[in-house]
Scaffold this motif. Structure first.
Motif, PDB file in Angstrom:
ATOM      1  N   ILE A 259      -4.432 -36.916  22.251  1.00  0.00           N
ATOM      2  CA  ILE A 259      -3.785 -36.149  23.308  1.00  0.00           C
ATOM      3  C   ILE A 259      -2.296 -36.040  23.008  1.00  0.00           C
ATOM      4  CG2 ILE A 259      -3.140 -36.135  25.753  1.00  0.00           C
ATOM      5  CD1 ILE A 259      -5.807 -37.391  26.399  1.00  0.00           C
ATOM      6  N   ASP A 260      -1.789 -34.807  23.021  1.00  0.00           N
ATOM      7  CA  ASP A 260      -0.360 -34.564  22.908  1.00  0.00           C
ATOM      8  C   ASP A 260       0.256 -34.896  24.263  1.00  0.00           C
ATOM      9  OD1 ASP A 260       2.182 -33.219  23.146  1.00  0.00           O
ATOM     10  OD2 ASP A 260       1.657 -32.017  21.404  1.00  0.00           O
ATOM     11  N   LEU A 261       1.110 -35.900  24.312  1.00  0.00           N
ATOM     12  CA  LEU A 261       1.639 -36.353  25.596  1.00  0.00           C
ATOM     13  C   LEU A 261       2.648 -35.379  26.197  1.00  0.00           C
ATOM     14  CD1 LEU A 261       1.880 -40.163  24.841  1.00  0.00           C
ATOM     15  CD2 LEU A 261       0.392 -39.062  26.519  1.00  0.00           C
ATOM     16  N   ALA A 262       3.153 -34.443  25.407  1.00  0.00           N
ATOM     17  CA  ALA A 262       4.049 -33.421  25.951  1.00  0.00           C
ATOM     18  C   ALA A 262       3.264 -32.363  26.719  1.00  0.00           C
ATOM     19  CB  ALA A 262       4.861 -32.775  24.836  1.00  0.00           C
ATOM     20  N   THR A 263       2.109 -31.963  26.167  1.00  0.00           N
ATOM     21  CA  THR A 263       1.296 -30.929  26.814  1.00  0.00           C
ATOM     22  C   THR A 263       0.198 -31.514  27.688  1.00  0.00           C
ATOM     23  OG1 THR A 263      -0.296 -30.802  24.988  1.00  0.00           O
ATOM     24  CG2 THR A 263       1.696 -29.434  24.824  1.00  0.00           C
ATOM     25  N   ARG A 264      -0.101 -32.804  27.484  1.00  0.00           N
ATOM     26  CA  ARG A 264      -1.160 -33.521  28.197  1.00  0.00           C
ATOM     27  C   ARG A 264      -2.535 -32.915  27.922  1.00  0.00           C
ATOM     28  NH1 ARG A 264       0.670 -35.189  34.181  1.00  0.00           N
ATOM     29  NH2 ARG A 264      -0.146 -33.128  34.668  1.00  0.00           N
ATOM     30  N   GLN A 265      -2.704 -32.370  26.729  1.00  0.00           N
ATOM     31  CA  GLN A 265      -3.967 -31.783  26.306  1.00  0.00           C
ATOM     32  C   GLN A 265      -4.392 -32.349  24.958  1.00  0.00           C
ATOM     33  OE1 GLN A 265      -5.880 -29.665  28.180  1.00  0.00           O
ATOM     34  NE2 GLN A 265      -4.326 -29.956  29.798  1.00  0.00           N
ATOM     35  N   VAL A 266      -5.700 -32.293  24.666  1.00  0.00           N
ATOM     36  CA  VAL A 266      -6.203 -32.761  23.377  1.00  0.00           C
ATOM     37  C   VAL A 266      -5.734 -31.807  22.285  1.00  0.00           C
ATOM     38  CG1 VAL A 266      -8.263 -33.194  21.986  1.00  0.00           C
ATOM     39  CG2 VAL A 266      -8.215 -33.883  24.398  1.00  0.00           C
ATOM     40  N   SER A 267      -5.073 -32.367  21.276  1.00  0.00           N
ATOM     41  CA  SER A 267      -4.569 -31.545  20.171  1.00  0.00           C
ATOM     42  C   SER A 267      -5.522 -31.536  18.991  1.00  0.00           C
ATOM     43  CB  SER A 267      -3.193 -32.048  19.718  1.00  0.00           C
ATOM     44  OG  SER A 267      -3.264 -33.402  19.279  1.00  0.00           O
ATOM     45  N   THR A 268      -6.287 -32.620  18.821  1.00  0.00           N
ATOM     46  CA  THR A 268      -7.255 -32.689  17.728  1.00  0.00           C
ATOM     47  C   THR A 268      -8.252 -33.808  18.021  1.00  0.00           C
ATOM     48  OG1 THR A 268      -7.483 -32.780  15.300  1.00  0.00           O
ATOM     49  CG2 THR A 268      -5.963 -34.345  16.299  1.00  0.00           C
ATOM     50  N   LYS A 269      -9.330 -33.817  17.257  1.00  0.00           N
ATOM     51  CA  LYS A 269     -10.318 -34.890  17.376  1.00  0.00           C
ATOM     52  C   LYS A 269     -10.692 -35.351  15.976  1.00  0.00           C
ATOM     53  CE  LYS A 269     -13.661 -34.752  20.486  1.00  0.00           C
ATOM     54  NZ  LYS A 269     -14.955 -34.473  21.192  1.00  0.00           N
ATOM     55  N   TRP A 270     -10.725 -36.682  15.804  1.00  0.00           N
ATOM     56  CA  TRP A 270     -11.094 -37.271  14.523  1.00  0.00           C
ATOM     57  C   TRP A 270     -12.506 -37.837  14.608  1.00  0.00           C
ATOM     58  CZ3 TRP A 270      -6.056 -40.551  14.839  1.00  0.00           C
ATOM     59  CH2 TRP A 270      -4.942 -39.735  14.573  1.00  0.00           C
ATOM     60  N   GLN A 271     -13.376 -37.401  13.725  1.00  0.00           N
ATOM     61  CA  GLN A 271     -14.749 -37.896  13.703  1.00  0.00           C
ATOM     62  C   GLN A 271     -14.876 -38.999  12.655  1.00  0.00           C
ATOM     63  OE1 GLN A 271     -17.087 -36.380  15.907  1.00  0.00           O
ATOM     64  NE2 GLN A 271     -18.275 -38.235  15.475  1.00  0.00           N
ATOM     65  N   ILE A 272     -15.437 -40.134  13.037  1.00  0.00           N
ATOM     66  CA  ILE A 272     -15.685 -41.203  12.074  1.00  0.00           C
ATOM     67  C   ILE A 272     -16.874 -40.801  11.210  1.00  0.00           C
ATOM     68  CG2 ILE A 272     -16.376 -43.619  11.798  1.00  0.00           C
ATOM     69  CD1 ILE A 272     -14.951 -44.186  14.460  1.00  0.00           C
ATOM     70  N   PRO A 273     -16.744 -40.819   9.891  1.00  0.00           N
ATOM     71  CA  PRO A 273     -17.855 -40.427   9.025  1.00  0.00           C
ATOM     72  C   PRO A 273     -19.113 -41.237   9.308  1.00  0.00           C
ATOM     73  CG  PRO A 273     -15.834 -40.614   7.753  1.00  0.00           C
ATOM     74  CD  PRO A 273     -15.536 -41.152   9.118  1.00  0.00           C
ATOM     75  N   GLY A 274     -20.218 -40.560   9.526  1.00  0.00           N
ATOM     76  CA  GLY A 274     -21.468 -41.245   9.817  1.00  0.00           C
ATOM     77  C   GLY A 274     -21.605 -41.657  11.266  1.00  0.00           C
TER      78      GLY A 274
END
Length: 341
Positions: A259-274
């Motif tokens: 979450i970008d704390l300036a916009t308070r929105q999710v900026s990206t998502k990281w998926q753990i492999p597997g």
């Protein structure tokens, strides 16, 4: 409490190491809830260096307010409950301290009390933070599953999650009284978890496993502002070292939302492999790594906070939960897996 270093960033002190941790070994301590052990990992080599037994059902490894001791909170009520102190200069445990139902452990911002969050007993127990002599017990029968918390920027108010009641309770710290509750209504059976104050002190973020995202509550804990979806079984919350991002572990889908704390929105998502089950953890001292327990997979994940790639997956015990990366920068600890100020 100690005067804030910045009027706009409650985490401003979290970039400088205290002299109190100068001799602490750079280790990671992983409580294995189903094994009744703690696994110790060397941060530099990312290799397991040892395992030691603790009290039944260890949940979190918690830095003390003065940064001189780590406590393993073991909360199996039928076994009595205990805190196992660890000397961070040697990485070795000491004699267990009998404490009833310590699911989690926090400290008041003035350092005058340790707060044992007795989840099953539905209590907040205030102890002397050095001797663990009981000061006061505060029943919270309305807060089934009381478990995580954080404080307002001025330290006067605390916000607690009620995992099995789909709400939050608000505590006046000085009087140790519950002053109100806040209903969480995104889903009918909400399951709030971790709580984290934004750097500017204006917003509390609350992860909800059943709502699959985070509630935003105003910084004085008056009420819900909005809700941000993140992913399945949103669980742990961690602020980046530069106070610009909030990392949200999504335990049900093996991912971390940023979450970008300036916009308070999710900026990206990281998926753990597997895939996986990222739960609780903390950042490395320099903020470049995010260490997370894999609750259902018996592993610890180490992610880069630059782009989220998996650096290492480390085998530990059964049911790893609230791991602590130590030492951490900051002047004092408010508890949990290292909420520093």
């Amino acid at each position: 409490m100690p005067a804030p270093q910045s009027p706009t960033d409650v985490y401003a002190a979290d970039r400088t190491m205290s002299p109190a941790v100068a001799d602490a070994k750079p280790l990671v301590y992983v409580p294995n809830t189903k094994d009744n052990t703690v696994t110790v990992i060397d941060q530099a080599t990312m290799a397991v260096t040892g395992t030691f037994p603790v009290g039944p059902e260890p949940q979190h490894v918690v830095p003390s307010y003065d940064l001189k001791t780590l406590y393993v909170a073991s909360d199996l009520v039928s076994a009595g409950g205990s805190l196992t102190p660890i000397d961070p200069t040697t990485g070795t445990p000491g004699a267990r301290i009998k404490v009833a139902d310590p699911y989690n452990l926090y400290f008041t911002p003035d350092g005058g009390s340790a707060i044992v969050v007795a989840e099953e007993l539905k209590r907040l127990d205030f102890y002397d933070p050095h001797t663990f002599v009981l000061q006061q017990s505060v029943p919270v029968p309305e807060c089934a599953g009381v478990d995580h918390m954080d404080f307002t920027a001025d330290g006067r108010t605390a916000l607690f999650s009620c995992e099995f009641a789909s709400k939050m309770i608000v505590l006046d710290v000085a009087s140790r009284t519950v002053v109100r509750s806040i209903a969480l209504t995104q889903v009918p059976n909400g399951k709030p978890q971790d709580v984290k104050l934004s750097p500017d002190g204006q917003t509390f973020y609350v992860a909800d496993m059943n709502a699959n995202g985070v509630y935003l509550i105003d910084g004085q804990a008056e009420g819900v502002q909005t809700f941000v979806p993140t992913g399945s079984m949103a669980h742990g919350l961690y602020v980046s070292r530069d106070s610009s991002r909030l990392f949200v572990t999504n335990r049900g889908e093996g991912s971390v939302s940023v979450i970008d704390l300036a916009t308070r929105q999710v900026s990206t998502k990281w998926q753990i492999p597997g895939g996986g089950s990222p739960d609780m953890g903390n950042l490395s001292a320099d903020g470049s790594q995010f260490w997370i327990s894999g609750r259902y997979d018996g592993v610890v994940y180490v992610l880069s906070t630059d782009d989220g790639h998996l650096i290492k997956k480390i085998k530990v015990g059964n049911g790893p939960h609230g791991l602590t990366v130590w030492p951490q920068p900051g002047r004092y600890s408010l508890g949990h897996t290292g909420i520093m100020r």
